[in-house]
Write an enzyme that holds these catalytic residues in place. Sequence first.
Site, short mmCIF file in Angstrom:
data_model
loop_
_atom_site.label_atom_id
_atom_site.label_comp_id
_atom_site.label_asym_id
_atom_site.label_seq_id
_atom_site.Cartn_x
_atom_site.Cartn_y
_atom_site.Cartn_z
N ALA A 63 0.87 -1.18 0.00
CA ALA A 63 0.00 0.00 0.00
C ALA A 63 0.90 1.23 0.00
CB ALA A 63 -0.86 -0.02 1.26
N GLY A 102 0.56 -5.03 0.76
CA GLY A 102 -0.61 -4.96 -0.11
C GLY A 102 -0.33 -5.53 -1.49
N GLU A 105 -0.85 -9.08 -1.11
CA GLU A 105 -2.29 -9.30 -0.88
C GLU A 105 -3.06 -9.22 -2.20
OE1 GLU A 105 -2.32 -6.31 2.29
OE2 GLU A 105 -3.20 -7.83 3.59
N GLU A 125 4.25 -5.67 7.00
CA GLU A 125 3.50 -4.62 7.69
C GLU A 125 3.89 -4.46 9.15
OE1 GLU A 125 2.29 -6.73 5.49
OE2 GLU A 125 0.72 -5.81 4.26
C1 3H9 Z 1 0.66 -2.27 3.44
O1 3H9 Z 1 0.85 -2.73 2.36
C2 3H9 Z 1 -0.65 -2.32 4.15
C3 3H9 Z 1 -1.62 -3.30 3.57
O2 3H9 Z 1 -1.50 -4.56 4.15
C4 3H9 Z 1 -3.04 -2.89 3.87
C5 3H9 Z 1 -3.58 -1.74 3.14
C6 3H9 Z 1 -5.02 -1.50 3.43
N1 3H9 Z 1 4.64 3.50 0.04
O3 3H9 Z 1 13.31 1.79 0.21
P1 3H9 Z 1 13.70 2.55 -1.00
C7 3H9 Z 1 9.37 4.94 -1.29
S1 3H9 Z 1 1.88 -1.42 4.23
C8 3H9 Z 1 5.10 4.72 -0.27
O4 3H9 Z 1 14.77 3.57 -0.88
P2 3H9 Z 1 14.80 0.18 -2.18
C9 3H9 Z 1 10.47 5.28 -0.31
O5 3H9 Z 1 10.03 6.14 0.70
C10 3H9 Z 1 3.25 -1.44 3.13
N2 3H9 Z 1 6.40 4.95 -0.57
O6 3H9 Z 1 14.05 1.57 -2.21
C11 3H9 Z 1 11.49 5.92 -1.22
O7 3H9 Z 1 11.06 7.25 -1.48
P3 3H9 Z 1 12.14 8.42 -1.67
C12 3H9 Z 1 3.94 -2.74 3.11
C13 3H9 Z 1 7.22 3.91 -0.58
O8 3H9 Z 1 14.98 -0.23 -3.58
C14 3H9 Z 1 11.34 5.13 -2.52
O9 3H9 Z 1 10.05 4.54 -2.47
N3 3H9 Z 1 5.14 -2.66 2.30
C15 3H9 Z 1 6.80 2.62 -0.28
O10 3H9 Z 1 15.99 0.26 -1.28
C16 3H9 Z 1 12.37 4.05 -2.71
O11 3H9 Z 1 12.37 3.23 -1.53
C17 3H9 Z 1 6.31 -2.30 2.81
O12 3H9 Z 1 6.46 -2.09 3.99
C18 3H9 Z 1 5.44 2.42 0.04
N4 3H9 Z 1 4.95 1.20 0.33
O13 3H9 Z 1 13.79 -0.83 -1.45
C19 3H9 Z 1 7.46 -2.20 1.85
N5 3H9 Z 1 7.86 1.78 -0.34
O14 3H9 Z 1 12.96 7.98 -2.85
C20 3H9 Z 1 8.19 -0.90 2.05
C21 3H9 Z 1 8.90 2.54 -0.71
O15 3H9 Z 1 11.31 9.63 -1.88
N6 3H9 Z 1 9.24 -0.69 1.08
N7 3H9 Z 1 8.52 3.82 -0.85
O16 3H9 Z 1 12.93 8.43 -0.39
C22 3H9 Z 1 10.42 -1.33 1.14
O17 3H9 Z 1 10.66 -2.20 1.95
C23 3H9 Z 1 11.47 -0.89 0.15
O18 3H9 Z 1 11.12 0.38 -0.31
C24 3H9 Z 1 11.63 -1.84 -1.06
C25 3H9 Z 1 12.60 -1.16 -2.09
C26 3H9 Z 1 12.24 -3.17 -0.60
C27 3H9 Z 1 10.34 -2.08 -1.76
#
Ligand code: 3H9
Length: 688
Positions: A63, A102, A105, A125
Site C-alpha cells: 500500500a 498490499g 495481498e 506490515e
Molecule cells: C501495506 O501494504 C498495508 C496493507 O497490508 C493494507 C492496506 C489496506 N509506500 O526503500 P527505498 C518509497 S503497508 C510509499 O529507498 P529500495 C520510499 O520512501 C506497506 N512509498 O528503495 C522511497 O522514497 P524516496 C507494506 C514507498 O529499492 C522510494 O520509495 N510494504 C513505499 O531500497 C524508494 O524506496 C512495505 O512495507 C510504500 N509502500 O527498497 C514495503 N515503499 O525515494 C516498504 C517505498 O522519496 N518498502 N517507498 O525516499 C520497502 O521495503 C522498500 O522500499 C523496497 C525497495 C524493498 C520495496
Amino acid sequence: MSSSVSVANQHGMAVVTIDNPPVNALSFHVRKPLYEALTALRDDPATRAIVIACAGRTFAAGADITEFGKPVEQPELRAIVALLETIAKPTVAAIHGTALGGGLELALGCHFRVADLGAKLGLPEVKLGLLPGGGGTVRLPRLVGAAKALGMIVSGAPISAEEAKAAGLADAVVDGDLLAEAVRFAGEMARRGGPFVPVRNRNDRLAGTDLSTFDAQAAELARKARGLEAPLACAEAVHNAITLPFDEALAAERQLFLRLVSGDQSRAQRHLFFAEREAAKIPGKDLQKRRIVRVGIIGAGTMGGGIAMAFANGGFPVTLLETGDEALQRGLAMIEKNYAVSVSRGTLTEEARQQRLSLFKGSTDHADLADCDLIIEAVFEDMAVKKQVFGKLDAVAKPGAILATNTSYLDVDAIADSTSRPRDVLGMHFFSPANVMKLLEIVRAEKTAPEVLATVADLARRIGKVAVVVGVCHGFVGNRMLSARGAENEFLLLEGATPAQVDKAFTDFGWPMGPFQMGDLAGLDIGWRNRKARGQTAVIADTLCEQGRFGQKTGRGWYRYDSGSRDPVADPEIDALIRAKAAELGVAQREIGADEIIERTLYPLVNEGAKILEEGIAARASDIDVVWVNGYGFPIGKGGPMFWAGLEGAGRIVERLEYWHAQTGRAIFEPAPLLKRFAETGSWIASG
Ligand code: 3H9
C-alpha cells in the site's frame, strides 16, 4: 486506462500492468484505474485470462504508506481483492522484484502466482507497526498453512520465490521471461478450464491446524514482542483465520488494522521508515563517487575485526593491518571463529564462509595499504596515537584514497589537519559488533570533500548499514546524547533508587535493557579507564571497579551473575554500598518512582538532541531518531527520542526540565531554546 495502469489484450489474454515508480505502491491513482480495468475485463466475454504485472524494478511493494492517517479514498485495496475473487476466468500475478504487503495481498486475490526466480514475497506490515490489512492474514494461511503464515507475518521477513513455491504460495517459478511465462501459464489454465477456486475458499491447509501448538507458537512470539502491539495483533488475526469463518476473520483483521494504523506505535514506526530514507539524502549525493575496490583496516581488535567483516560481507577485499604478527593472527583467528559460529548456526553456508575468508589479506606493513581506496583506522582511542597513525597513512596511501577514523569521541578536524590531505578525511563511527550493528555515523569534518562524503554514504548502503551524517563534537550525536542520558544515573542511586529499579523503568519503557545491565554487559572497566584518562570520577562506579567488579566478565558488577549465566541478580552488597556512599556524602535517601527516573534520564536525552540540532551537528531531528533506534536500542514503537518528545508532550518535558534545573542547578536540565520552540510550534526545524 491511465498512466498508472495499462491493459494489453492479445487473443483474449489480458495483461494489466501497474506502473507507479519507484516501487509500484498501490496509491489511489493506481487502485481506481486497476479496479476499473479488472471490472471491464471480468465482464468482457472475449477475455479468457488475466495477468497482473508491474513495470519497472518490482511488483507492487505494498500500500502507499504516505496515505495512512488520511481519509481512505475508494476503492480500497480490499475491494480490488474482493473483485478479483469474483472473476471466473483464471487470474495470474506475475511477480518480479518484491511483492510486499498490499502487493502480495493483491497477488493473493489472484487464482495463481507465477514468480521470477529472483523475486521475494512477504508481508512486512509488522515493521510499520501494522498487520496486513488487505486480507493477507486470512488468505496466506490458506495457502501455506497457519504456522508458516504466522512466522512470515510476525517476522515481516520476505521469502524467496523457491521457498514460496515449496510452501504453496507460488504456483510456478520462472528463470527467464517472466511475463511470457505468466501469459503462457494463464493460457494453459484457461484451456484446462475451471472452476478456478479463489484462495478464500481453499481450506484444506487450514483444516488440520493443531490449535494448541499454534497458540504455543503465538505465545512465544508475544513474549518477544516487548510491548509492541503489532506482533500480537498479527498472531490474533492468524488465530482468527483458523477459528472463524472467512468473512468474520476478514472483518476482524480490518478492525485490528484500523486500531493499529491510528495508534502511536505505527505512527512512530512509519516515521522511522521515512526517517531512514531521509537520512540517506545528503548534499552532494549525486556527485561522481570515488571508486572503492579494496578497503584497508588498521587494528584487528574487536572493532577493527568487526569492520573488516562488515566489508567482506559486502563483497569487498580487505587488508587488515596490525602492529605485530601475534596480534594480527589473533584478530584473523577471531574473524574465522565468528564465521564458523555463523555456519554452525545455519546463518551462513560453508561456501560463503570460504568465499568471505578469501577476501582477507593480513599484514603488519603499512606499505601494504598503498593499494587501498579506503582506509579506516580502528586503533586505541587516543588523539596522539590517532595522529601518529594518520601521519603514517599520509605517507603510504595513494592519492585520492579516503582516510577514515573510527573514533567515537575525538575531534575529527584535528585528525584531518594532521595530514596533508584533510579533504580526504572523515569519521566512520561503527557500533560494536560492527559486522552486526546497522548504524554508521559518518562524521563530516570541516574540510571533508563533498564527493568523499557521498562516496562513503553510498558505500555504507552497499554494506547494509543505515548511515547518518553528523558533524564534529565530543561524542557526535549518539555518544554525546548517551552521556546526557547517563549523567543522573549515580545521583538517582545516591538518592535512593536501586540499579534494578532504574533498569526496570527502562525495560518497561521498551528498551532491551537498562543502563546498569548495559554497563555490566559492556564491562565497567571501560568507562573507568576513560574517566581516569579525563580526570573524572564516579563515586559508586569507581568503587565497584576498585573491587574488581567489572560486570558480567567478572561475575559481579552492578549485579551478581551465577556461573555461566547472563541473568542479572540484584546484589544486597551493592545496595549497602550505595547506602554507605549516600551517608558518607550526606545525601538523604527516599523512594524514587519510575516517572522520576524517566524524567531525569530521557528528558535530558531529548534536550541534548535539541542542542545537537541547534548546533547543526545533525541535519534533521529524524536523523537523531535513526541513530538512537539503530545504534542504542531506543524502542522502535516510540520512534526515537525526538519523535517521542512529541508523544510525551514537549511542553511537559520543558516544564519538568526547568523543575529539575531549579532543584539541581545542573546544565543537562537547562532546556534548549529549540526544545522550547518545539513545544510551541511542534517543529524541530532550527530556523524560520
Ligand atoms: C501495506 O501494504 C498495508 C496493507 O497490508 C493494507 C492496506 C489496506 N509506500 O526503500 P527505498 C518509497 S503497508 C510509499 O529507498 P529500495 C520510499 O520512501 C506497506 N512509498 O528503495 C522511497 O522514497 P524516496 C507494506 C514507498 O529499492 C522510494 O520509495 N510494504 C513505499 O531500497 C524508494 O524506496 C512495505 O512495507 C510504500 N509502500 O527498497 C514495503 N515503499 O525515494 C516498504 C517505498 O522519496 N518498502 N517507498 O525516499 C520497502 O521495503 C522498500 O522500499 C523496497 C525497495 C524493498 C520495496
